[in-house]
Design an enzyme around this catalytic site. Structure first.
Site, short mmCIF file in Angstrom:
data_model
loop_
_atom_site.label_atom_id
_atom_site.label_comp_id
_atom_site.label_asym_id
_atom_site.label_seq_id
_atom_site.Cartn_x
_atom_site.Cartn_y
_atom_site.Cartn_z
N CYS A 236 38.71 -37.47 31.69
CA CYS A 236 39.89 -37.75 30.86
C CYS A 236 39.60 -38.85 29.86
O CYS A 236 40.50 -39.31 29.16
CB CYS A 236 41.08 -38.13 31.74
SG CYS A 236 40.81 -39.60 32.76
N CYS B 221 59.48 -45.74 21.32
CA CYS B 221 58.95 -45.35 22.63
C CYS B 221 57.43 -45.36 22.59
O CYS B 221 56.82 -45.08 21.56
CB CYS B 221 59.47 -43.95 22.97
SG CYS B 221 58.74 -43.22 24.44
N CYS C 114 64.29 -36.68 26.10
CA CYS C 114 62.83 -36.72 26.10
C CYS C 114 62.30 -35.29 26.02
O CYS C 114 62.75 -34.41 26.75
CB CYS C 114 62.31 -37.41 27.36
SG CYS C 114 60.49 -37.48 27.42
N TYR D 125 35.46 -37.49 43.66
CA TYR D 125 36.78 -37.91 43.17
C TYR D 125 37.73 -36.72 43.26
O TYR D 125 38.43 -36.37 42.31
CB TYR D 125 36.69 -38.44 41.73
CG TYR D 125 35.58 -39.46 41.52
CD1 TYR D 125 35.78 -40.81 41.80
CD2 TYR D 125 34.33 -39.06 41.08
CE1 TYR D 125 34.75 -41.74 41.62
CE2 TYR D 125 33.29 -39.97 40.90
CZ TYR D 125 33.51 -41.30 41.17
OH TYR D 125 32.49 -42.21 41.00
N CYS E 210 61.46 -36.34 17.66
CA CYS E 210 62.17 -37.15 18.65
C CYS E 210 62.77 -38.38 17.99
O CYS E 210 62.09 -39.09 17.22
CB CYS E 210 61.21 -37.57 19.77
SG CYS E 210 61.97 -38.63 21.02
N ASP F 213 35.05 -35.57 38.83
CA ASP F 213 36.23 -35.76 37.99
C ASP F 213 36.76 -37.18 38.22
O ASP F 213 37.80 -37.37 38.86
CB ASP F 213 37.29 -34.71 38.34
CG ASP F 213 38.51 -34.76 37.43
OD1 ASP F 213 38.48 -35.52 36.44
OD2 ASP F 213 39.48 -34.04 37.71
#
Length: 471
Positions: free
Chosen positions: A428, A84, A179, A331, A78, A401
């Site tokens: 995550c 970015c 992108c 969650y 990219c 989660d």
């Protein structure tokens, strides 16, 4: 007159070999018994480092000269790489990315979670490493970020931009040409909006003075082929707004949901504002197996649809449901996991803080003819109490989660009290997951660890852990 504070000048450390990847996508090196965290490098690089921050036990630094490049390096694909804020791992191969993501999970569980040397299943990589996202959010600005090359050129540039925030700068937007994160028509829509706006003199937003017209553009692409576009403007101007929306409707017949928001607030969030459907339906659909999930303009849905299916399939397998269990889905968000496992258990009770997400969860049950789910909105610490458990039954399996911050200590303590036979923890953020696992370790044993890569070209990694109640 107030004396100006002198800017601190840090030293340059020369000929340092970068050793490995560390937290938050930075790399790690060592010098004179100090750990150095370095951005924009790869393991195996030999560099001169400019120290940017000095702490008692570590330094932070940036490279100022490369003596040798790592064999792990690839040429970034990219043109915006390095400026970015996204896709920061483009310069290393995907196999190497997966190796360090798996290592990140293992290190966090051992160091923070005190799990011991439990085997970690091989990380599940993403089939697609570009164009895998189903949602991108672009921001308009009348004061675009200029690269150092642009500044040195001395040329005059059009400062209207439609793109992404520069890391650490709320007021600077990098104008994006292409992108690699979201499939078409995402790029074409963004470019068409920018071209139309410039041709028709629509005013790009000034984030410092809080004035202008065009603020934000969201594109959502579903695996069903449906496309949602949401345009956010600062104030009402029917001629300007409907002219642009009409142009998008005529140019992109694949847009199935075209919506807009008038947002006069000091930020771009619109969860408390009305979203108006200009064309098509006020939602799109994602598909998983024979289930359809309705996604509205304010809905949360995992941003990598293919890997979300892989993540939920693994979660369902690790829950080892037989059909007779009461499952609590904590969650629950828009109830995606809850509805995904509902047919394999007796009942699912979903709890989520965001009320609009609970509305989505109930709708997703209805459109899939699922009748054994119940959803409740509220703070997890307050909802998950003895009265709630008495009313809905003690869970046999808990799926949790939580957001990146993990679970509140009160929730962890409540799980210790409930003593469900099995907990499946989807995360995550392996570091906060490891912290919570340590809090559950008195009553639970970790029996399975499964990392999943949802975000290629970044340092982020998901992890699923199964915990079994100790006898």
């Amino acid at each position: 007159m107030r004396k100006q504070k002198k800017k601190k000048h840090f030293e340059i450390i020369r000929n340092i070999r970068i050793e490995e990847m560390a937290a938050e996508g930075k790399c790690l090196a060592r010098h004179e018994n100090l750990v150095i965290f370095v951005k924009d490098v790869a393991p195996g690089d030999v560099v001169d480092l400019q120290v940017t921050k000095q702490k008692k036990n570590f330094l932070e630094a940036a490279p100022v000269h490369f003596h040798a490049y790592s064999e792990l390096r690839l040429e970034p694909f990219c043109e915006h790489f390095g400026v970015c804020g996204g896709c920061k791992w483009q310069h290393i191969g995907y196999d190497t990315q997966l190796y360090y993501k798996q290592k990140q999970v293992k290190d966090n569980l051992e160091r923070i979670g005190k799990i011991g040397h439990k085997p970690v299943n091989p990380i599940l990589g993403s089939k697609e490493t570009t164009y895998y996202r189903n949602k991108l959010e672009y921001t308009f600005s009348n004061n675009s970020w200029l690269t150092s090359e642009q500044i040195k050129s001395g040329q005059e540039y059009d400062r209207n931009a439609l793109g992404f925030h520069i890391p650490g700068r709320f007021d600077k937007i990098l104008d994006i040409k292409h992108c690699y994160l979201q499939p078409e028509p995402s790029n074409n829509i963004r470019l068409a909006v920018r071209q139309y706006a410039k041709m028709h003199g629509l005013v790009f937003f000034d984030m410092v003075k809080m004035q202008g017209f065009l603020r934000n553009l969201i594109v959502r692409t579903a695996n069903t082929g449906e496309v949602m576009v949401i345009l956010q403007v600062y104030h009402e101007d029917d001629a300007a707004l409907f002219g642009l929306l009409g142009h998008l409707k005529d140019t992109f017949p694949e847009i199935t949901s075209l919506q807009y928001v008038v947002n006069p607030k000091g930020n771009e969030t619109f969860h408390d504002l009305d979203v108006v459907c200009y064309h098509g339906e006020p939602y799109i659909h994602e598909q998983m197996e024979d289930l359809r999930f309705r996604v509205g303009p304010k809905s949360f849905y995992q941003t990598n649809s293919d890997q979300a299916y892989a993540l939920y399939r693994l979660t369902r397998e690790m829950a080892a449901l037989t059909g007779s269990e009461v499952v609590y889905d904590l969650y629950t968000g828009a109830g995606t996991i809850a509805n995904f496992v509902a047919r394999q258990c007796k009942e699912v009770i979903g709890v989520e803080y965001v009320e609009s997400a609970i509305v989505d969860a109930r709708i997703n049950s209805q459109i899939n003819n699922i009748t054994n789910t119940r959803f409740y909105a509220g703070d997890m610490r307050e909802v998950l109490n003895d009265a709630f458990i008495a009313e809905h039954g003690r869970p046999d399996v808990i799926i949790t989660d939580p957001p990146r911050a993990g679970m509140h200590p009160d929730v962890v303590e409540k799980l210790n009290e409930i003593k469900a036979k099995r907990i499946v923890y989807v995360s995550c953020n392996p570091s906060t997951q490891a912290r919570d696992l340590e809090g559950l370790s008195a009553n639970y044993e970790v029996t399975q660890i499964q990392p999943v890569d949802m975000f290629p070209q970044t340092h982020h990694v998901e992890n699923i852990v199964t915990l079994e109640l100790k006898s």
